[in-house]
Write a protein that holds these residues in place. Structure first.
Motif, PDB file in Angstrom:
ATOM      1  N   GLU A   1       0.807  -1.201   0.000  1.00  0.00           N
ATOM      2  CA  GLU A   1       0.000   0.000   0.000  1.00  0.00           C
ATOM      3  C   GLU A   1       0.852   1.268   0.000  1.00  0.00           C
ATOM      4  O   GLU A   1       0.462   2.289  -0.559  1.00  0.00           O
ATOM      5  N   SER A   2       2.017   1.211   0.617  1.00  0.00           N
ATOM      6  CA  SER A   2       2.811   2.430   0.817  1.00  0.00           C
ATOM      7  C   SER A   2       3.878   2.647  -0.259  1.00  0.00           C
ATOM      8  O   SER A   2       4.806   3.406  -0.055  1.00  0.00           O
TER       9      SER A   2
ATOM     10  N   SER B   1       2.683   0.636  -5.403  1.00  0.00           N
ATOM     11  CA  SER B   1       1.304   0.657  -4.960  1.00  0.00           C
ATOM     12  C   SER B   1       0.392   0.798  -6.165  1.00  0.00           C
ATOM     13  O   SER B   1       0.722   1.497  -7.125  1.00  0.00           O
TER      14      SER B   1
ATOM     15  N   GLY C   1      -2.650   1.982  -5.670  1.00  0.00           N
ATOM     16  CA  GLY C   1      -3.597   3.023  -5.273  1.00  0.00           C
ATOM     17  C   GLY C   1      -3.596   3.195  -3.766  1.00  0.00           C
ATOM     18  O   GLY C   1      -2.964   2.409  -3.053  1.00  0.00           O
ATOM     19  N   PRO C   2      -4.314   4.224  -3.297  1.00  0.00           N
ATOM     20  CA  PRO C   2      -4.230   4.579  -1.876  1.00  0.00           C
ATOM     21  C   PRO C   2      -4.972   3.639  -0.925  1.00  0.00           C
ATOM     22  O   PRO C   2      -4.706   3.654   0.276  1.00  0.00           O
ATOM     23  N   ARG C   3      -5.897   2.812  -1.439  1.00  0.00           N
ATOM     24  CA  ARG C   3      -6.684   1.959  -0.555  1.00  0.00           C
ATOM     25  C   ARG C   3      -6.025   0.595  -0.423  1.00  0.00           C
ATOM     26  O   ARG C   3      -5.374   0.111  -1.342  1.00  0.00           O
ATOM     27  N   SER C   4      -6.233  -0.050   0.745  1.00  0.00           N
ATOM     28  CA  SER C   4      -5.758  -1.426   0.916  1.00  0.00           C
ATOM     29  C   SER C   4      -6.768  -2.357   0.240  1.00  0.00           C
ATOM     30  O   SER C   4      -7.934  -2.422   0.645  1.00  0.00           O
ATOM     31  N   LEU C   5      -6.327  -3.031  -0.803  1.00  0.00           N
ATOM     32  CA  LEU C   5      -7.217  -3.861  -1.622  1.00  0.00           C
ATOM     33  C   LEU C   5      -7.027  -5.332  -1.317  1.00  0.00           C
ATOM     34  O   LEU C   5      -6.036  -5.735  -0.704  1.00  0.00           O
ATOM     35  N   ARG C   6      -7.978  -6.129  -1.817  1.00  0.00           N
ATOM     36  CA  ARG C   6      -7.821  -7.581  -1.716  1.00  0.00           C
ATOM     37  C   ARG C   6      -6.742  -8.031  -2.689  1.00  0.00           C
ATOM     38  O   ARG C   6      -6.515  -7.403  -3.739  1.00  0.00           O
TER      39      ARG C   6
ATOM     40  N   GLN D   1      -7.777  -8.316  -6.249  1.00  0.00           N
ATOM     41  CA  GLN D   1      -8.014  -7.014  -6.887  1.00  0.00           C
ATOM     42  C   GLN D   1      -6.688  -6.389  -7.317  1.00  0.00           C
ATOM     43  O   GLN D   1      -6.583  -5.773  -8.380  1.00  0.00           O
TER      44      GLN D   1
END
Ligand SMILES: C[S@@+](CC[C@H](N)C(=O)[O-])C[C@H]1O[C@@H](n2cnc3c(N)ncnc32)[C@H](O)[C@@H]1O
Length: 205
Positions: A133-134, A175, A177-182, A185
Protein backbone atom coordinates in the motif's frame (compact mmCIF):
# COMPACT_ATOMS: atom_id res chain seq x y z
CA UNK A 1 6.85 -12.78 -18.56
CA UNK A 2 4.76 -11.79 -15.54
CA UNK A 3 5.56 -13.63 -12.35
CA UNK A 4 3.81 -13.44 -9.00
CA UNK A 5 4.90 -14.76 -5.65
CA UNK A 6 2.00 -14.98 -3.24
CA UNK A 7 2.64 -15.72 0.43
CA UNK A 8 -0.24 -17.74 1.91
CA UNK A 9 0.21 -17.49 5.67
CA UNK A 10 -2.58 -19.62 7.10
CA UNK A 11 -3.69 -22.21 4.54
CA UNK A 12 -2.77 -25.63 6.00
CA UNK A 13 0.20 -26.71 3.80
CA UNK A 14 -0.88 -30.36 4.10
CA UNK A 15 -4.16 -29.56 2.36
CA UNK A 16 -6.13 -30.54 5.47
CA UNK A 17 -9.14 -28.32 4.99
CA UNK A 18 -12.59 -28.77 3.55
CA UNK A 19 -13.76 -27.09 0.36
CA UNK A 20 -16.88 -26.10 2.32
CA UNK A 21 -14.87 -23.84 4.65
CA UNK A 22 -12.20 -22.17 2.53
CA UNK A 23 -12.29 -18.87 4.40
CA UNK A 24 -12.23 -20.37 7.94
CA UNK A 25 -10.49 -23.73 8.32
CA UNK A 26 -8.98 -23.18 4.86
CA UNK A 27 -6.99 -20.21 6.21
CA UNK A 28 -8.38 -17.89 3.48
CA UNK A 29 -7.86 -20.38 0.68
CA UNK A 30 -10.87 -18.63 -0.90
CA UNK A 31 -8.75 -15.53 -1.52
CA UNK A 32 -5.73 -17.57 -2.63
CA UNK A 33 -7.93 -19.39 -5.18
CA UNK A 34 -9.41 -16.09 -6.31
CA UNK A 35 -5.91 -14.69 -6.76
CA UNK A 36 -4.95 -17.68 -8.92
CA UNK A 37 -8.08 -17.28 -11.00
CA UNK A 38 -7.42 -13.56 -11.47
CA UNK A 39 -3.77 -14.15 -12.33
CA UNK A 40 -4.50 -16.64 -15.12
CA UNK A 41 -8.02 -16.33 -16.47
CA UNK A 42 -9.19 -14.04 -19.23
CA UNK A 43 -12.60 -14.08 -20.83
CA UNK A 44 -12.51 -17.49 -22.58
CA UNK A 45 -8.74 -17.77 -22.45
CA UNK A 46 -5.75 -18.11 -20.12
CA UNK A 47 -2.80 -15.79 -19.67
CA UNK A 48 0.01 -17.95 -21.04
CA UNK A 49 2.64 -15.30 -20.22
CA UNK A 50 2.04 -15.57 -16.47
CA UNK A 51 3.53 -17.73 -13.74
CA UNK A 52 2.69 -17.80 -10.06
CA UNK A 53 4.41 -19.33 -7.05
CA UNK A 54 2.29 -19.72 -3.94
CA UNK A 55 4.31 -20.24 -0.78
CA UNK A 56 2.21 -22.01 1.85
CA UNK A 57 4.18 -20.89 4.88
CA UNK A 58 1.86 -21.81 7.75
CA UNK A 59 4.25 -24.55 8.90
CA UNK A 60 8.05 -24.62 8.97
CA UNK A 61 10.09 -26.72 6.48
CA UNK A 62 9.78 -29.56 5.53
CA UNK A 63 6.01 -29.15 5.86
CA UNK A 64 5.90 -25.73 4.19
CA UNK A 65 5.08 -26.14 0.51
CA UNK A 66 5.14 -24.20 -2.69
CA UNK A 67 2.87 -24.63 -5.66
CA UNK A 68 4.10 -23.26 -8.97
CA UNK A 69 1.61 -22.56 -11.75
CA UNK A 70 2.87 -22.06 -15.30
CA UNK A 71 0.38 -20.40 -17.62
CA UNK A 72 1.96 -21.85 -20.78
CA UNK A 73 1.19 -25.39 -19.59
CA UNK A 74 -1.80 -24.93 -17.33
CA UNK A 75 -4.90 -27.10 -17.76
CA UNK A 76 -8.04 -27.80 -15.73
CA UNK A 77 -8.17 -24.25 -14.34
CA UNK A 78 -11.79 -23.18 -14.33
CA UNK A 79 -12.91 -19.68 -13.42
CA UNK A 80 -14.72 -20.65 -10.20
CA UNK A 81 -12.87 -20.43 -6.94
CA UNK A 82 -14.03 -23.77 -5.51
CA UNK A 83 -12.60 -25.84 -8.34
CA UNK A 84 -9.36 -23.82 -8.22
CA UNK A 85 -9.16 -24.48 -4.47
CA UNK A 86 -9.73 -28.19 -5.21
CA UNK A 87 -6.83 -28.21 -7.71
CA UNK A 88 -4.51 -26.65 -5.12
CA UNK A 89 -5.75 -28.88 -2.30
CA UNK A 90 -5.15 -31.96 -4.45
CA UNK A 91 -1.53 -30.83 -5.02
CA UNK A 92 -0.96 -30.21 -1.30
CA UNK A 93 -2.54 -33.47 -0.15
CA UNK A 94 -0.58 -35.58 -2.65
CA UNK A 95 2.68 -33.85 -1.63
CA UNK A 96 2.32 -35.27 1.90
CA UNK A 97 3.33 -38.74 0.67
CA UNK A 98 5.69 -37.54 -2.01
CA UNK A 99 8.92 -36.01 -0.76
CA UNK A 100 10.22 -34.74 -4.12
CA UNK A 101 8.89 -32.05 -6.42
CA UNK A 102 6.25 -33.34 -8.83
CA UNK A 103 3.58 -32.16 -11.26
CA UNK A 104 0.18 -32.79 -9.72
CA UNK A 105 -1.69 -31.66 -12.85
CA UNK A 106 -0.49 -30.06 -16.11
CA UNK A 107 1.27 -26.77 -15.37
CA UNK A 108 1.06 -27.18 -11.59
CA UNK A 109 4.12 -28.34 -9.65
CA UNK A 110 4.35 -28.82 -5.90
CA UNK A 111 7.38 -29.15 -3.63
CA UNK A 112 8.59 -28.67 -0.08
CA UNK A 113 10.06 -25.24 0.45
CA UNK A 114 12.04 -23.05 2.77
CA UNK A 115 9.77 -19.99 2.60
CA UNK A 116 12.54 -17.49 3.39
CA UNK A 117 14.89 -18.95 0.76
CA UNK A 118 12.11 -18.93 -1.82
CA UNK A 119 11.28 -15.29 -1.12
CA UNK A 120 14.95 -14.30 -1.21
CA UNK A 121 15.46 -16.03 -4.59
CA UNK A 122 12.33 -14.45 -6.05
CA UNK A 123 13.47 -10.99 -4.99
CA UNK A 124 16.62 -11.49 -7.07
CA UNK A 125 14.62 -11.96 -10.27
CA UNK A 126 14.83 -9.24 -12.93
CA UNK A 127 12.06 -6.69 -12.54
CA UNK A 128 11.21 -7.68 -8.97
CA UNK A 129 8.71 -5.37 -7.25
CA UNK A 130 7.07 -5.52 -3.82
CA UNK A 131 3.37 -4.72 -3.98
CA UNK A 132 2.29 -2.82 -0.89
CA UNK A 133 0.00 0.00 0.00
CA UNK A 134 2.81 2.43 0.82
CA UNK A 135 4.78 2.13 -2.44
CA UNK A 136 5.33 4.47 -5.37
CA UNK A 137 2.92 4.36 -8.35
CA UNK A 138 3.05 0.99 -10.08
CA UNK A 139 2.69 2.61 -13.50
CA UNK A 140 6.15 4.18 -13.06
CA UNK A 141 7.75 0.73 -12.72
CA UNK A 142 6.15 -1.37 -15.45
CA UNK A 143 7.29 -1.41 -19.07
CA UNK A 144 6.08 -3.20 -22.16
CA UNK A 145 8.26 -6.13 -23.23
CA UNK A 146 10.03 -6.38 -19.86
CA UNK A 147 10.02 -9.19 -17.29
CA UNK A 148 8.17 -8.39 -14.09
CA UNK A 149 8.16 -10.28 -10.79
CA UNK A 150 5.63 -9.14 -8.20
CA UNK A 151 5.57 -10.16 -4.53
CA UNK A 152 2.33 -9.85 -2.61
CA UNK A 153 0.66 -11.21 0.45
CA UNK A 154 -2.64 -12.93 1.18
CA UNK A 155 -5.13 -11.19 3.52
CA UNK A 156 -2.52 -11.26 6.28
CA UNK A 157 0.36 -8.83 6.58
CA UNK A 158 3.87 -10.12 5.82
CA UNK A 159 5.49 -11.42 9.01
CA UNK A 160 8.29 -9.46 10.64
CA UNK A 161 10.87 -11.86 9.14
CA UNK A 162 9.35 -11.51 5.66
CA UNK A 163 9.17 -7.74 6.01
CA UNK A 164 12.81 -7.57 6.98
CA UNK A 165 13.77 -9.68 3.93
CA UNK A 166 11.64 -7.50 1.69
CA UNK A 167 13.05 -4.27 3.12
CA UNK A 168 16.62 -5.57 3.08
CA UNK A 169 16.38 -6.66 -0.57
CA UNK A 170 16.22 -3.10 -1.86
CA UNK A 171 13.42 -4.13 -4.25
CA UNK A 172 11.17 -1.14 -5.02
CA UNK A 173 7.75 -0.96 -3.33
CA UNK A 174 4.87 -0.29 -5.66
CA UNK A 175 1.30 0.66 -4.96
CA UNK A 176 -1.76 0.30 -7.18
CA UNK A 177 -3.60 3.02 -5.27
CA UNK A 178 -4.23 4.58 -1.88
CA UNK A 179 -6.68 1.96 -0.55
CA UNK A 180 -5.76 -1.43 0.92
CA UNK A 181 -7.22 -3.86 -1.62
CA UNK A 182 -7.82 -7.58 -1.72
CA UNK A 183 -5.01 -9.65 -3.17
CA UNK A 184 -7.05 -10.63 -6.22
CA UNK A 185 -8.01 -7.01 -6.89
CA UNK A 186 -4.35 -6.01 -6.79
CA UNK A 187 -3.51 -8.69 -9.37
CA UNK A 188 -6.24 -7.39 -11.69
CA UNK A 189 -4.80 -3.88 -11.51
CA UNK A 190 -1.25 -5.14 -12.05
CA UNK A 191 -2.28 -7.05 -15.18
CA UNK A 192 -4.11 -3.97 -16.41
CA UNK A 193 -1.04 -1.77 -15.92
CA UNK A 194 1.21 -4.24 -17.76
CA UNK A 195 -1.39 -4.84 -20.51
CA UNK A 196 -1.59 -1.09 -21.17
CA UNK A 197 2.20 -0.67 -21.11
CA UNK A 198 2.56 -3.53 -23.59
CA UNK A 199 -0.21 -2.33 -25.88
CA UNK A 200 0.73 1.35 -25.99
CA UNK A 201 4.33 1.57 -24.82
CA UNK A 202 3.07 4.08 -22.27
CA UNK A 203 2.30 3.66 -18.55
CA UNK A 204 -1.31 3.03 -17.54
CA UNK A 205 -2.72 6.47 -16.62
C1 LIG B 1 -5.60 -7.66 1.81
S1 LIG B 1 -4.01 -6.98 1.62
C2 LIG B 1 -3.19 -7.31 3.18
C3 LIG B 1 -3.79 -6.82 4.39
C4 LIG B 1 -4.02 -5.37 4.47
N1 LIG B 1 -2.76 -4.61 4.48
C5 LIG B 1 -4.86 -5.02 5.67
O1 LIG B 1 -4.86 -3.85 6.05
O2 LIG B 1 -5.56 -5.86 6.20
C6 LIG B 1 -3.26 -8.15 0.61
C7 LIG B 1 -2.00 -7.76 -0.09
O3 LIG B 1 -2.33 -7.06 -1.26
C8 LIG B 1 -1.33 -6.11 -1.55
N2 LIG B 1 -1.98 -4.80 -1.58
C9 LIG B 1 -3.14 -4.42 -1.00
N3 LIG B 1 -3.43 -3.16 -1.31
C10 LIG B 1 -2.45 -2.72 -2.12
C11 LIG B 1 -2.19 -1.49 -2.79
N4 LIG B 1 -2.99 -0.45 -2.68
N5 LIG B 1 -1.08 -1.41 -3.58
C12 LIG B 1 -0.24 -2.47 -3.71
N6 LIG B 1 -0.44 -3.65 -3.09
C13 LIG B 1 -1.52 -3.78 -2.31
C14 LIG B 1 -0.25 -6.24 -0.51
O4 LIG B 1 0.74 -7.14 -0.97
C15 LIG B 1 -1.04 -6.83 0.64
O5 LIG B 1 -0.21 -7.51 1.52
Amino acid sequence: MRRFLLIAHRVPPTGEFTLNDLAGGGGRMDEVARAVSTAFTLSNDLRRDTEMTIVFSAAPPPVARKVELVGARLRYLNPDERSTAALLKNALVRAVDFPREFESSPGLRVASVDPAAELRAFLERPGALWLCESGGPLADSVRGGADHAFVLSDPYEPTEAERSLLEGSGVPRCSVGPRSLRTSQVIDLVHHAVDVAEATGRPAG
